[in-house]
Motif scaffolding. Structure first.
Motif, PDB file in Angstrom:
ATOM      1  N   UNK A  96       0.810  -1.214   0.000  1.00  0.00           N
ATOM      2  CA  UNK A  96       0.000   0.000   0.000  1.00  0.00           C
ATOM      3  C   UNK A  96       0.851   1.276   0.000  1.00  0.00           C
ATOM      4  N   UNK A  97       2.103   1.158   0.458  1.00  0.00           N
ATOM      5  CA  UNK A  97       2.971   2.346   0.514  1.00  0.00           C
ATOM      6  C   UNK A  97       3.914   2.446  -0.692  1.00  0.00           C
ATOM      7  N   UNK A  98       3.808   1.511  -1.635  1.00  0.00           N
ATOM      8  CA  UNK A  98       4.642   1.574  -2.853  1.00  0.00           C
ATOM      9  C   UNK A  98       3.933   2.384  -3.930  1.00  0.00           C
ATOM     10  N   UNK A  99       4.681   3.102  -4.765  1.00  0.00           N
ATOM     11  CA  UNK A  99       4.045   3.837  -5.868  1.00  0.00           C
ATOM     12  C   UNK A  99       3.273   2.887  -6.785  1.00  0.00           C
ATOM     13  N   UNK A 100       2.148   3.342  -7.279  1.00  0.00           N
ATOM     14  CA  UNK A 100       1.279   2.518  -8.125  1.00  0.00           C
ATOM     15  C   UNK A 100       2.034   2.007  -9.347  1.00  0.00           C
ATOM     16  N   UNK A 101       2.954   2.801  -9.896  1.00  0.00           N
ATOM     17  CA  UNK A 101       3.683   2.385 -11.101  1.00  0.00           C
ATOM     18  C   UNK A 101       4.563   1.159 -10.854  1.00  0.00           C
ATOM     19  N   UNK A 102       4.890   0.848  -9.599  1.00  0.00           N
ATOM     20  CA  UNK A 102       5.727  -0.305  -9.263  1.00  0.00           C
ATOM     21  C   UNK A 102       4.916  -1.558  -8.953  1.00  0.00           C
ATOM     22  N   UNK A 103       3.596  -1.456  -8.938  1.00  0.00           N
ATOM     23  CA  UNK A 103       2.748  -2.591  -8.584  1.00  0.00           C
ATOM     24  C   UNK A 103       2.500  -3.485  -9.793  1.00  0.00           C
ATOM     25  N   UNK A 104       2.291  -4.764  -9.526  1.00  0.00           N
ATOM     26  CA  UNK A 104       1.915  -5.682 -10.600  1.00  0.00           C
ATOM     27  C   UNK A 104       0.466  -5.401 -10.988  1.00  0.00           C
ATOM     28  N   UNK A 105       0.023  -5.978 -12.094  1.00  0.00           N
ATOM     29  CA  UNK A 105      -1.350  -5.757 -12.548  1.00  0.00           C
ATOM     30  C   UNK A 105      -2.358  -6.226 -11.505  1.00  0.00           C
ATOM     31  N   UNK A 106      -2.120  -7.372 -10.906  1.00  0.00           N
ATOM     32  CA  UNK A 106      -3.026  -7.893  -9.877  1.00  0.00           C
ATOM     33  C   UNK A 106      -3.096  -6.980  -8.660  1.00  0.00           C
ATOM     34  N   UNK A 107      -1.947  -6.483  -8.225  1.00  0.00           N
ATOM     35  CA  UNK A 107      -1.912  -5.565  -7.080  1.00  0.00           C
ATOM     36  C   UNK A 107      -2.625  -4.262  -7.419  1.00  0.00           C
ATOM     37  N   UNK A 108      -2.409  -3.767  -8.627  1.00  0.00           N
ATOM     38  CA  UNK A 108      -3.079  -2.535  -9.070  1.00  0.00           C
ATOM     39  C   UNK A 108      -4.591  -2.711  -9.113  1.00  0.00           C
ATOM     40  N   UNK A 109      -5.039  -3.854  -9.609  1.00  0.00           N
ATOM     41  CA  UNK A 109      -6.476  -4.092  -9.701  1.00  0.00           C
ATOM     42  C   UNK A 109      -7.106  -4.209  -8.314  1.00  0.00           C
ATOM     43  N   UNK A 110      -6.393  -4.803  -7.370  1.00  0.00           N
ATOM     44  CA  UNK A 110      -6.912  -4.847  -5.994  1.00  0.00           C
ATOM     45  C   UNK A 110      -7.021  -3.437  -5.418  1.00  0.00           C
TER      46      UNK A 110
END
Length: 122
Positions: A96-110
């Protein structure tokens, strides 16, 4: 046509977006006229579109949630409780504290799902 909580998503969005005062098409969403009560209806629904993000790309997901809480005028205490609840359900605590651009697609969708549910839609 009456649209409620169990309406098929694509059909409802198609009809909602096709609404035009030039047509004689008339339907109600949550018992309200979408032409007149568009803002109040927007506060009662939550949507996620794959091609359009509610999250700010360079900010951590938590900051995006805080901005959305301000936009939806959510009380800070209720926001904190709601975010803790959704974070637990969707298991966001690790990223939750990582920038959105560093998240995987699954993490972003959650995170997108949490953003759409944050204001407690009907």
């Amino acid at each position: 046509m009456e649209v409620g909580a169990n309406a098929p998503k694509n059909e409802w969005l198609f009809n909602f977006n096709r609404c035009d005062s030039f047509f004689k098409l008339f339907f109600r969403v949550f018992g309200k006229d979408p032409f007149i009560d568009r803002k109040s209806i927007a506060y009662k629904i939550g949507t996620v579109f794959g091609q359009r993000s509610q999250l700010w790309y360079h900010l951590p997901a938590f900051h995006s949630f805080s901005l959305l809480a301000t936009i939806y005028d959510i009380d800070r205490k209720k926001f904190k409780e709601r975010l803790e609840h959704l974070t637990e359900i969707f298991q966001l605590s690790h990223f939750i504290s990582r920038p959105v651009k560093e998240l995987s697609l699954g993490e972003r969708m959650r995170c997108e799902l949490v953003a759409s549910l944050l204001h407690h839609p009907s």
